[in-house]
Design a protein around this motif. Structure first.
Motif, PDB file in Angstrom:
ATOM      1  N   VAL A 158      14.526   1.026   2.567  1.00  8.16           N
ATOM      2  CA  VAL A 158      13.273   0.833   1.856  1.00  8.16           C
ATOM      3  C   VAL A 158      12.204   0.468   2.886  1.00  8.16           C
ATOM      4  CG1 VAL A 158      12.100  -0.480   0.054  1.00  8.16           C
ATOM      5  CG2 VAL A 158      14.540   0.029  -0.160  1.00  8.16           C
ATOM      6  N   VAL A 159      11.142   1.268   2.916  1.00  9.30           N
ATOM      7  CA  VAL A 159      10.065   1.047   3.880  1.00  9.30           C
ATOM      8  C   VAL A 159       8.787   0.751   3.105  1.00  9.30           C
ATOM      9  CG1 VAL A 159       8.745   2.027   5.782  1.00  9.30           C
ATOM     10  CG2 VAL A 159      11.163   2.629   5.511  1.00  9.30           C
ATOM     11  N   VAL A 160       8.206  -0.410   3.373  1.00  8.52           N
ATOM     12  CA  VAL A 160       6.980  -0.817   2.687  1.00  8.52           C
ATOM     13  C   VAL A 160       5.874  -1.041   3.715  1.00  8.52           C
ATOM     14  CG1 VAL A 160       7.612  -3.276   2.662  1.00  8.52           C
ATOM     15  CG2 VAL A 160       5.991  -2.419   1.004  1.00  8.52           C
ATOM     16  N   GLU A 161       4.703  -0.529   3.381  1.00 11.97           N
ATOM     17  CA  GLU A 161       3.507  -0.819   4.164  1.00 11.97           C
ATOM     18  C   GLU A 161       2.676  -1.764   3.309  1.00 11.97           C
ATOM     19  OE1 GLU A 161       1.447   2.613   5.663  1.00 11.97           O
ATOM     20  OE2 GLU A 161       3.338   3.638   6.066  1.00 11.97           O
ATOM     21  N   TYR A 162       2.100  -2.771   3.955  1.00 12.17           N
ATOM     22  CA  TYR A 162       1.371  -3.781   3.209  1.00 12.17           C
ATOM     23  C   TYR A 162       0.254  -4.349   4.067  1.00 12.17           C
ATOM     24  CZ  TYR A 162       4.303  -6.972   5.924  1.00 12.17           C
ATOM     25  OH  TYR A 162       4.934  -7.629   6.943  1.00 12.17           O
ATOM     26  N   MET A 163      -0.653  -5.078   3.391  1.00 14.17           N
ATOM     27  CA  MET A 163      -1.761  -5.716   4.096  1.00 14.17           C
ATOM     28  C   MET A 163      -2.110  -7.017   3.387  1.00 14.17           C
ATOM     29  SD  MET A 163      -4.784  -3.116   2.859  1.00 14.17           S
ATOM     30  CE  MET A 163      -5.970  -3.720   3.987  1.00 14.17           C
ATOM     31  N   ASP A 164      -2.882  -7.833   4.053  1.00  9.12           N
ATOM     32  CA  ASP A 164      -3.327  -9.089   3.469  1.00  9.12           C
ATOM     33  C   ASP A 164      -4.019  -8.806   2.136  1.00  9.12           C
ATOM     34  OD1 ASP A 164      -3.967 -12.046   3.920  1.00  9.12           O
ATOM     35  OD2 ASP A 164      -5.927 -11.155   3.450  1.00  9.12           O
ATOM     36  N   LYS A 165      -3.647  -9.530   1.109  1.00  6.35           N
ATOM     37  CA  LYS A 165      -4.163  -9.253  -0.232  1.00  6.35           C
ATOM     38  C   LYS A 165      -5.680  -9.436  -0.302  1.00  6.35           C
ATOM     39  CE  LYS A 165      -1.730  -9.562  -3.972  1.00  6.35           C
ATOM     40  NZ  LYS A 165      -0.941 -10.016  -5.099  1.00  6.35           N
ATOM     41  N   ALA A 166      -6.228 -10.434   0.360  1.00  2.78           N
ATOM     42  CA  ALA A 166      -7.669 -10.645   0.342  1.00  2.78           C
ATOM     43  C   ALA A 166      -8.400  -9.464   0.979  1.00  2.78           C
ATOM     44  CB  ALA A 166      -8.026 -11.948   1.052  1.00  2.78           C
ATOM     45  N   GLU A 167      -7.870  -8.935   2.059  1.00  6.15           N
ATOM     46  CA  GLU A 167      -8.471  -7.776   2.717  1.00  6.15           C
ATOM     47  C   GLU A 167      -8.383  -6.537   1.821  1.00  6.15           C
ATOM     48  OE1 GLU A 167     -10.563  -5.544   5.319  1.00  6.15           O
ATOM     49  OE2 GLU A 167     -10.269  -7.700   5.436  1.00  6.15           O
ATOM     50  N   TRP A 168      -7.248  -6.359   1.171  1.00  6.76           N
ATOM     51  CA  TRP A 168      -7.082  -5.230   0.255  1.00  6.76           C
ATOM     52  C   TRP A 168      -8.085  -5.309  -0.891  1.00  6.76           C
ATOM     53  CZ3 TRP A 168      -5.690  -5.146  -4.942  1.00  6.76           C
ATOM     54  CH2 TRP A 168      -5.448  -3.881  -5.470  1.00  6.76           C
ATOM     55  N   GLU A 169      -8.229  -6.513  -1.483  1.00 11.82           N
ATOM     56  CA  GLU A 169      -9.172  -6.685  -2.585  1.00 11.82           C
ATOM     57  C   GLU A 169     -10.597  -6.387  -2.127  1.00 11.82           C
ATOM     58  OE1 GLU A 169      -8.334 -10.646  -3.940  1.00 11.82           O
ATOM     59  OE2 GLU A 169      -6.663  -9.960  -5.188  1.00 11.82           O
ATOM     60  N   LYS A 170     -10.966  -6.822  -0.921  1.00 13.55           N
ATOM     61  CA  LYS A 170     -12.292  -6.536  -0.375  1.00 13.55           C
ATOM     62  C   LYS A 170     -12.509  -5.029  -0.250  1.00 13.55           C
ATOM     63  CE  LYS A 170     -15.044  -7.187   3.755  1.00 13.55           C
ATOM     64  NZ  LYS A 170     -15.012  -7.556   5.159  1.00 13.55           N
ATOM     65  N   GLN A 171     -11.532  -4.316   0.302  1.00 15.16           N
ATOM     66  CA  GLN A 171     -11.642  -2.863   0.451  1.00 15.16           C
ATOM     67  C   GLN A 171     -11.765  -2.173  -0.908  1.00 15.16           C
ATOM     68  OE1 GLN A 171      -8.399  -1.330   2.767  1.00 15.16           O
ATOM     69  NE2 GLN A 171      -9.064  -2.344   4.633  1.00 15.16           N
ATOM     70  N   GLU A 172     -10.988  -2.618  -1.863  1.00 14.19           N
ATOM     71  CA  GLU A 172     -11.018  -2.015  -3.197  1.00 14.19           C
ATOM     72  C   GLU A 172     -12.359  -2.243  -3.875  1.00 14.19           C
ATOM     73  OE1 GLU A 172      -8.411  -0.015  -4.756  1.00 14.19           O
ATOM     74  OE2 GLU A 172      -8.125   0.029  -2.598  1.00 14.19           O
ATOM     75  N   THR A 223       0.811  -1.214   0.000  1.00 13.09           N
ATOM     76  CA  THR A 223       0.000   0.000   0.000  1.00 13.09           C
ATOM     77  C   THR A 223       0.848   1.269   0.000  1.00 13.09           C
ATOM     78  OG1 THR A 223      -0.204  -0.100   2.413  1.00 13.09           O
ATOM     79  CG2 THR A 223      -1.942  -1.150   1.121  1.00 13.09           C
ATOM     80  N   SER A 224       2.127   1.132   0.339  1.00 15.29           N
ATOM     81  CA  SER A 224       3.025   2.285   0.343  1.00 15.29           C
ATOM     82  C   SER A 224       4.453   1.777   0.226  1.00 15.29           C
ATOM     83  CB  SER A 224       2.859   3.069   1.645  1.00 15.29           C
ATOM     84  OG  SER A 224       3.801   4.109   1.723  1.00 15.29           O
ATOM     85  N   LEU A 225       5.252   2.477  -0.555  1.00 15.42           N
ATOM     86  CA  LEU A 225       6.653   2.115  -0.737  1.00 15.42           C
ATOM     87  C   LEU A 225       7.468   3.399  -0.777  1.00 15.42           C
ATOM     88  CD1 LEU A 225       8.773  -0.101  -1.340  1.00 15.42           C
ATOM     89  CD2 LEU A 225       8.231   0.201  -3.759  1.00 15.42           C
ATOM     90  N   ASN A 226       8.413   3.524   0.152  1.00 20.70           N
ATOM     91  CA  ASN A 226       9.229   4.734   0.246  1.00 20.70           C
ATOM     92  C   ASN A 226      10.676   4.375   0.550  1.00 20.70           C
ATOM     93  OD1 ASN A 226       7.158   6.963   0.204  1.00 20.70           O
ATOM     94  ND2 ASN A 226       6.381   5.713   1.883  1.00 20.70           N
ATOM     95  N   GLU A 227      11.551   5.282   0.193  1.00 14.72           N
ATOM     96  CA  GLU A 227      12.947   5.177   0.603  1.00 14.72           C
ATOM     97  C   GLU A 227      13.185   6.293   1.612  1.00 14.72           C
ATOM     98  OE1 GLU A 227      17.468   4.992  -1.169  1.00 14.72           O
ATOM     99  OE2 GLU A 227      15.776   4.917  -2.547  1.00 14.72           O
ATOM    100  N   ILE A 228      13.529   5.906   2.834  1.00 12.40           N
ATOM    101  CA  ILE A 228      13.719   6.864   3.919  1.00 12.40           C
ATOM    102  C   ILE A 228      15.095   6.650   4.525  1.00 12.40           C
ATOM    103  CG2 ILE A 228      12.856   7.678   6.144  1.00 12.40           C
ATOM    104  CD1 ILE A 228      10.083   6.569   5.267  1.00 12.40           C
TER     105      ILE A 228
END
Length: 54
Positions: free
Chosen positions: A34-48, A25-30
């Motif tokens: 490398v910092v990545v934010e992520y979530m369960d793919k099934a939950e993401w698909e449901k939200q989308e 859900t987010s990818l940054n270089e800080i």
């Protein structure tokens, strides 16, 4: 969830292993890391779907 990697290669290796399970859900270089934010793919698909984006 958030994960931090020392290099882009470390992130790439993690992504290959976890691509089917998680949606990024987010990818940054800080401060050179490398910092990545992520979530369960099934939950993401449901939200989308609920938001009408899928």
């Amino acid at each position: 969830m958030t994960e931090t990697f020392n290099t882009w290669t470390e992130y790439d290796e993690w992504l290959i292993q976890n691509y089917e399970a998680y949606a990024m859900t987010s990818l940054n270089e800080i401060d050179g890391k490398v910092v990545v934010e992520y979530m369960d793919k099934a939950e993401w698909e449901k939200q989308e779907r609920e938001a009408g984006r899928l």
